[in-house]
Scaffold this active site. Structure first.
Site, short mmCIF file in Angstrom:
data_model
loop_
_atom_site.label_atom_id
_atom_site.label_comp_id
_atom_site.label_asym_id
_atom_site.label_seq_id
_atom_site.Cartn_x
_atom_site.Cartn_y
_atom_site.Cartn_z
N ASP A 29 0.60 1.06 3.16
CA ASP A 29 0.74 2.43 3.66
C ASP A 29 -0.40 2.83 4.59
OD1 ASP A 29 3.13 3.39 2.91
OD2 ASP A 29 2.42 4.83 1.45
N GLU B 196 10.56 11.29 4.69
CA GLU B 196 11.86 10.76 4.27
C GLU B 196 12.07 9.38 4.86
OE1 GLU B 196 15.40 11.57 2.11
OE2 GLU B 196 13.48 12.58 2.27
N ASN C 13 3.12 4.01 9.46
CA ASN C 13 3.42 2.72 8.87
C ASN C 13 4.92 2.44 8.91
OD1 ASN C 13 3.03 4.96 6.88
ND2 ASN C 13 4.18 3.54 5.61
#
Lengths: 581, 290
Positions: free
Chosen positions: A318, A199, A276
């Site tokens: 990412d 999230e 990340n």
């Protein structure tokens, strides 16, 4: 080689005495035993077979000569409808094998017969959204407790004999998007864990708790500007607020420490990798965004950061930096050094001086990384290929598509590598794949228009995605490689028997010659192997154990990559092997 | 209205027709819902003013609308608030056609689903029905702001509020040469960003029109004002909001669409929105043809 091992054993013993004098664990392994796990062969007490997590065993009854006679001793099913990915590493102690399963379950099996002794089913709220399958990577053991993290971001200690809960503590709020899947580590009677969360708006953190009570001792958020704590009091801000972030973006900067950490008794440091940065669009967050996509060296007593090394400054692909940092000692350019190695998501294999985080070497370990041409050994920073950074959404009509290697699932994902002091090589489970990334003009999130990005993961070679690679850390040279059609997603084990074990999504546990890479043995377990194998000795025989059960993040990504595993069935079993007499 | 419906269903059917022909359950769902006497509706948790948890009870425009639909069908409503996943495709999977990995039961109907042809073509497991609102992004400024309609870059140096990781966030932080980057304060929702203006924490917010109008109704005395002119260069012209049912539940989808169309035409829809301080604006899809 032998000399090196003795030095290591001595230092481990010394550290053990110094750090664990007052606590005597009752009815189970003590802190000293955990620290000694790399050389004790009758048990597997830690994630990684020793605090440094070399995943090396000095056992050699199963070796290049005898491995052909390796046969199943038993298999034990985790049962039920809850199958999916089984990424756990077994723990073995006192004739019992402890494994964690998908959906936050733990099992105890009789190590001699495979009979189930108990099962613990963690009650999960249905509102959690685990980003990447409902996996768990293993337990920790200490005294009478086995401890594991759950998908609703809790840490649970069970009585190792009964499976009953001793304590159950919240790591973070699952309603805010947090989760936990990594195996805890135990250092000086503190359970040390990271956190995870797909999230948006989460912040990575490392926490230490009293192993007896689960009470929090220290916390260390990994994004600059956030306050750490020690015994409930403020213990200094991480980094310097707004040094490498603009505005208030550091407040929700990401950096989840979702893969846990390693411990080096020699320097008395714990090493945690960080995820990340957020948001994914790098054009919105100028700066290096510390300490995302980094390895942090942390004082295990206080949670203070001693050094950091950032593998992907200002990440735009990412490439989280959570991969395990494995301490090892070796001669480097004629000098004996305390080093550490990390095979990063970004496709480079890094060797650092583990006393200060200084970069010694960095070389690609996957086919043709495109995002950086090299890592500059003087500055320690990547030399970016600016054309390969995904564009800023919303500035162009349709953002251009870039093809970047590795894909966001990484040159290496969660699956742990192994290091053999005998061969001096690291055995790295890697994947050769790339991704198209483009800005998605029509996207929606929570019912509202959104500037999304589209991804397609693609193979980059005709004959394989997965590749188990033997890497010489001194040069970065790849000594041998084993290519696998489907992506590799399981951990590696190496032994004094001159063997390397790893599993494949096709369902095999395989054994290779540690020096040549020759495949010497394989066994079909009935479902994909994405767990980490272990070995121990019991009643005079050497055993190997691994979990079978296909899942993890890979099946969630379709396209061409999916062709390599579409026929693989789900499962959930512990397989145990020994030599036929 | 009925033309609109057929037009959109045709798009979805083109992809899903093989499954439909093969499925003996093709026409059952409306009958099943009536037989069971319950309509299970999936709504976003924490999506004020549409749906949120007010002291343990679901509240909001979508909650009222879901209850009205159930009532018209002659069944009880069961509201399931769910946490938004990374994008709409995940939500449709979790809520409508597969259910959650951890036991979240599938819903008969999901509200607040963007109604978009290109999206419908990609999602072959669901049918998109009953567009009921036209949404867009706009601005809110504080009582102190001299010119509420000035271009956003003129707000440089004062606090500007936006929902984290939203189009307003990208617009403010990434647009105008990035000069507002240091001024943007991030909030968990657009509604919270709007409240920050009412509370004096921010001078300007960019959020959806419904979020801003609802905040104005809630804090009528703050003196904050709705922006009147369009936001220059905002990368969204607005979007329609509708509903989704499973691909094999189109009989339910038709029935819901009839109910929604009737509510739109006889003024009940506008009244329902007005109770939450939001001006009902019909979906563009219902205007273009009807």
């Amino acid at each position: 080689m032998k000399g090196l091992r003795n030095i290591l054993a001595t230092s481990v013993a010394l550290a053990g005495i110094a750090l664990t004098a007052p606590a005597i664990a009752e009815d189970g392994p003590s802190m000293d035993q955990l620290l000694n796990d790399a050389v004790s062969t009758g048990d597997v007490l830690t994630y990684g077979l020793g605090p440094q997590q070399h995943r090396f065993s000095p056992l050699d009854k199963i070796n290049t000569e005898t491995v052909a006679r390796l046969v199943p001793a038993f298999a034990a099913s985790l049962g039920g409808e809850k199958q999916r990915g089984q990424e756990a590493q077994p723990i073995v102690y006192d004739g019992v094998i402890y494994v964690t399963g998908s959906y936050s379950r733990m099992f105890a099996f009789d190590a001699r017969t495979g009979e189930k002794l108990w099962e613990y089913n963690h009650r999960l709220p249905d509102g959690i959204m685990p980003c990447c399958d409902v996996v768990n990577r293993g337990a920790a053991i200490h005294g009478n407790k086995v401890i594991f993290a759950t998908l609703d971001a809790r840490l649970v200690a069970l009585n190792r004999k009964t499976g009953k809960v001793i304590w159950n503590k919240m790591i973070a709020d699952y309603k805010a998007g947090y989760s936990a899947t990594a195996a805890p580590i135990i250092v000086n009677n503190l359970v040390i864990t990271g956190n995870s969360g797909g999230e948006f708006g989460i912040v990575g953190e490392v926490q230490a708790r009293n192993v007896e009570t689960g009470e929090l001792v220290w916390t260390r958020p990994v994004i600059e500007g956030h306050m750490g704590t020690l015994n409930g009091k403020e213990n200094g801000i991480t980094g310097k607020t707004n040094a490498t972030w603009e505005g208030d973006m550091w407040i929700t900067g990401g950096g989840a420490t979702w893969l846990g950490g390693t411990y080096d008794p020699d320097t008395n440091l714990v090493f945690f990798g960080t995820g990340n940065p957020a948001p994914w669009n790098s054009h919105l967050r100028k700066g290096d965004n510390l300490y995302t996509s980094s390895t942090l060296a942390i004082d295990p007593a206080t949670g203070v950061i001693k050094w950091h090394y950032q593998t992907t400054p200002h990440d735009g692909w990412d490439f989280d930096g959570v991969n395990e940092f494995i301490p090892f000692d070796a001669e480097f350019k004629g000098k004996k050094m305390k080093l550490g190695a990390k095979a990063d998501r970004n496709g480079f294999f890094y060797v650092l001086d583990r006393t200060n985080g200084k970069l010694m070497n960095a070389t690609p370990f996957v086919m043709q990384p495109t995002w950086a041409s090299k890592i500059d050994l003087k500055t320690g920073r990547p030399v970016y290929n600016d054309d390969n950074r995904p564009g800023a959404p919303g500035t162009a009509e349709k953002g251009k598509s870039v093809f970047a290697v590795p894909s966001f699932l990484g040159g290496k994902n969660w699956m742990p590598m192994a290091y053999s002091p005998d061969t001096g090589l690291f055995y790295v489970p890697s994947n050769d794949w790339g991704m198209d990334i483009w800005n998605e003009p029509i996207a929606y999130k929570k019912g509202a228009a959104y500037l999304g990005a589209g991804f397609t993961i693609k193979p980059i070679a005709e004959d394989h995605i997965g590749a188990l690679r033997a890497i010489d850390p001194k040069t970065g040279q790849i000594k041998w490689e084993y290519k696998n059609k489907a992506p590799l997603w399981g951990g590696v084990l190496t032994t004094r028997g001159n063997l390397v074990f790893t599993g494949t999504p096709e369902g095999y546990l395989k054994a290779f010659d540690a020096r040549t890479g020759e495949e010497l043995w394989k066994f079909q377990t009935g479902s994909g192997v994405v767990g980490s194998p272990v070995t121990w000795e019991m009643d005079g025989e050497q055993y190997i154990a691994v979990m079978s059960g296909w899942g993890g993040a890979v099946p969630l990504w379709g396209g061409e990559v999916a062709k390599t595993f579409k026929e693989i069935s789900q499962g959930g079993s512990l397989w145990v092997f020994k030599l036929a007499k | 209205m009925s033309f609109t419906r057929r037009g959109f269903l045709a798009g979805a059917m083109g992809v899903g027709c093989t499954a439909l022909i093969g499925s003996p359950l093709g026409a059952a769902p409306l009958a099943r819902v009536k037989e069971l006497g319950v309509l299970r509706v999936g709504l976003y948790a924490d999506n004020r003013p549409w749906s949120w948890d007010r002291d343990g009870t679901p509240a909001g425009i979508d909650v009222d609308l879901a209850m009205a639909i159930a009532e018209q069908l002659g069944v009880k409503s069961e509201i399931a608030l769910f946490t938004a996943d990374e994008d709409l495709s995940d939500d449709l999977r979790n809520v409508i056609w597969r259910g959650g990995l951890l036991g979240f039961r599938r819903c008969d109907l999901m509200l607040h689903v963007p109604f978009d042809m290109q999206l419908a073509a990609r999602e072959d497991q669901v049918v998109f029905v009953a567009p009921y609102y036209r949404e867009e992004f706009t601005g809110l400024c504080s009582a102190q702001t001299r010119d509420c309609d000035q271009p956003p870059q003129r707000f440089v140096g004062s606090q500007i509020a936006a929902e984290l990781d939203s189009i307003p966030d990208f617009y403010l932080v990434g647009g105008f040469g990035g000069i507002l980057r240091g001024d943007v304060r991030h909030y968990p929702t657009g509604y919270a960003a709007a409240l920050a203006v009412h509370d004096g924490e921010a001078e300007m917010a960019v959020a959806t029109r419904a979020q801003i109008e609802a905040s104005l109704a809630e804090r009528a005395d703050s003196g904050a004002r709705l922006r009147k002119s369009p936001l220059p260069m905002i990368p969204s012209a607005g979007w329609d909001i509708g509903m989704a049912v499973r691909e094999d539940s189109r009989s339910l989808g038709f029935a819901v669409e009839e109910i929604v169309a009737a509510m739109a035409s006889d003024g009940r829809m506008a009244a329902l929105f007005a109770r939450h301080g939001v001006t009902w604006r019909p979906a563009a899809a219902t205007q273009a043809i009807g």
